[in-house]
Design an enzyme around this catalytic site. Sequence first.
Site, PDB file in Angstrom:
ATOM      1  CD  GLU A  38      -1.900  -5.126   6.990  1.00 20.99           C
ATOM      2  OE1 GLU A  38      -2.951  -5.362   6.355  1.00 20.99           O
ATOM      3  OE2 GLU A  38      -0.954  -4.475   6.514  1.00 20.99           O
ATOM      4  CD  GLU A  73      -2.523  -3.911  -0.520  1.00 17.59           C
ATOM      5  OE1 GLU A  73      -1.997  -3.136   0.295  1.00 17.59           O
ATOM      6  OE2 GLU A  73      -2.612  -5.146  -0.317  1.00 17.59           O
ATOM      7  CD  GLU A  87       0.085  -1.157   3.336  1.00 19.17           C
ATOM      8  OE1 GLU A  87       0.162  -2.210   2.683  1.00 19.17           O
ATOM      9  OE2 GLU A  87       0.212  -1.122   4.580  1.00 19.17           O
ATOM     10  CG  HIS A 103      -3.503  -0.775   3.962  1.00 15.07           C
ATOM     11  ND1 HIS A 103      -3.649  -0.928   5.324  1.00 15.07           N
ATOM     12  CD2 HIS A 103      -3.120  -1.995   3.496  1.00 15.07           C
ATOM     13  CE1 HIS A 103      -3.371  -2.186   5.654  1.00 15.07           C
ATOM     14  NE2 HIS A 103      -3.063  -2.863   4.574  1.00 15.07           N
TER      15      HIS A 103
END
Length: 869
Positions: free
Chosen positions: A320, A298, A264, A301
């Site tokens: 996460e 991603e 990311e 993130h």
Amino acid sequence: MSQQPTAKYRKDYRAPDFTITDLNLEFDLEPNATLVTAVSQVKRLNDNATDIELDGENLKLVRIDINGDAWTAYSEESGKLIIRDVPAAFTLTIQTEIDPENNSALEGLYISGGAYCTQCEAEGFRRITYYLDRPDVLARFTTKVIADKASYPYLLSNGNKIASGELDNGRHWVEWHDPYAKPSYLFALVAGDFDVLRDSFVTRSGREVALEIFVDKGNLVRADHAMVSLKNAMKWDETRFDLEYDLDIYMIVAVDFFNMGAMENKGLNIFNSKYVLANAETATDADYLGIEAVIGHEYFHNWTGNRVTCRDWFQLSLKEGLTVFRDQEFSSDLGSRSVNRIENVRVMRGPQFAEDASPMSHPIRPEKVIEMNNFYTLTVYEKGSEVIRMMHTILGEEGFQKGVKLYFERHDGTAATCDDFVQAMEDASGIDLTQFRRWYSQSGTPVLNVSSTYDDATKQLALHVKQHTPATADQAEKLPLYIPLDIELYRADGSVIELQRHGEPVHHILAVTEAEQTFIFDAVDEQPVISLLREFSAPVKLEYDYQDQDLTFLLQYARNDFARWDAGQSLLAKHIKANVARVQNDEKIVIPASVVDAFRGVLLSENTEPALIAEVLKLPSENEVAGWFDVVDVDAIHRVMAAFKQQFADEMVDELETVYRQYTQASYEISHKAIGERDLRNTCLSYLAHTENGNDWVEAQYRNANNMTDTMAALHAANAAQLPCRESLMKHFSDQWQHDGLVMDKWFVLQGINPAEHALEGVKAQMAHPAFSLKNPNRTRSLIGAFCSRNPVHFHAKDGSGYRFLKEILVTLNESNPQVASRLIDPLLKLAYYDTERQQHMRQVLQELADMDNLANDLYEKVQKTLEQ
Ligand code: B3K
Ligand code: ZN
């Protein structure tokens, strides 16, 4: 073992003595001698600190200047550069030389298919320059990239492009500036020649964002789905989480050599090409859904990970677990919520539960780490997401969103902790989460034991709930957790009994907080069928003495799709366990007709979504079944699962055939409906393959397929049922696709999971296939990884041949790519669950690894923990 690596403990966290506010990087790219100049603005934070300690690995130091003058008061130690007697604020210039071409670990700056790219999380930036390589040091990065123009027309880094120019000898340069302060693990650089798919997205507040996807030349036709997924993700995050993108450009680069799924990096995601490239000819439906999920992950993130990052790596689940929760919700909102839930729960009950019962067991916020890369685990990610999901269940969507808002208000632009997140949830909702926090510190899978008593005279139902968490390798003592238990009661006619106590309604999510607790419900007008742990409302193992007829009832009547699937799973589990015992006692396998009938009922059910029928009909994997036993008998499990497949196929052949024909599709379409229908049809084929005309069915599907999903379903079926056509179809596929590694990965997986007696010889032979390379993590995982983790009968061959094969591979990868090695070794860690003879073989190869004098930290940590057991 040469030297003992040192462990880091969460309790030892200390704020940094210095920070870096701004970093100017310059890369003069050459394959074997890239010169990196890093100019940092350093500020002292701790008045007592005189020396600054920078992280660095495999670097050639060229020079150090402070405020423009050469500095000689420094020393290099293993992994560190210590600069002595530094001022309170200064400009630090460090020049290092690195060798991207020979970087086979794929961490730091390396070359993939002729393009330069980076991977810095968790601690890869220290392979680029000496730096404060820790997530709580946030700097604004400016990056200048210089390279040969003809070979590397695209020079990319984080943020926005601010300048570019031409140099002599055909070189050119581009400069990027990222206005958002970030830790070094989010740095990225790419240089290469690509095809670019361009599009744009207008954010809710009206800003236009350029979207660019960079792929290998010729692959443009396979990038559309990634672009659509990206735009969907941007829109979804605005709608569901009220979060907007914050730079003028968002770039994704697909590379073939990548250790994991994707990364990311701020404004410049780098992806494993597996999660970007797709079209009907080359990708399966599962690939399409995987791309949607990873592109979403991603992108999400950018807020949960980049705008608010982690204070230290022990807090990894902060970004996460939360981001997995967000990507799961994204996939569920766009597609089928129940199918997504089923798939996520399969991962929890299979590999995550197994990890939590292994020598690597750790809480979602680990306490002790030797190699950080070893903690990008199912526990931190998937169980971490279940912990977020439980908070969502307890607070409700509105309360949860208020909590997320508060979290961003408090922590945007900073490095935070898991506790900061829970605190925001608590403060926003007013719900006490003190006990709930134990989910962050306690490892292992809790067992929830439920029993019920019904009193026909008083019309009362009592649910007795006990919880305990068995000791794990890392932690002996366990405390009761706050477990949200979602339940529903049914009458015999399928209607729902409302929960009430003393005339007041009771919420269907019970708060289990004690080691033992009883919940009483009034006005339960008949002995009910109880649906427990609906939606898998907590990551626990449920024990309840269900009768077959309760489970077949729930499979048919439960109002909730997940509960129906789950009842089917419990029914299978009961009979699989009983039959494993029968096989071990040399008795015949018995699968009652009533069990087959229950599944037939679902297969023929007209008001059930095809995708759900497919899920219900899929048998649990042999690995998941293995997790139900203290001593795993791979051969008995294999025989029992084969018998279930065969008996279901034999007894339902007509219905399977009818449904298979019913869902014949004229054209290929990527919609959730079409995907679900294909899944059902191909699930039918997986059974039909085991019937008399199996070979004809499978061969015809392979020949007629107009998309990779149907092609692979046929190949899978031929492989699993060892059909006569297997050989020729496999050859046909390999001839057609051997130029394309990504497509060949599917074929390598089939070689890996081949049930044939000679599977290991086949795997060894395929290592010489022109499309195979141990240097490529995707190829390695497909062939070797599939054999070791998804072919239990042959990997666990009694003579130890599977274990010795894996050891040889690990010895090679230990030097070239320890991160990939460390993933492959996992099946060997479960040694305690096998019989003495197998244990001895496993122990021996682990000992041989331990005795190596250059064992990488990645493998050291796992080998040592397993041998210590
Ligand atoms: N954050 C990365 C994973 C990095 C793994 C480092 N070994 C991808 C992700 O979770 O989105
Ligand atoms: Zn992630």
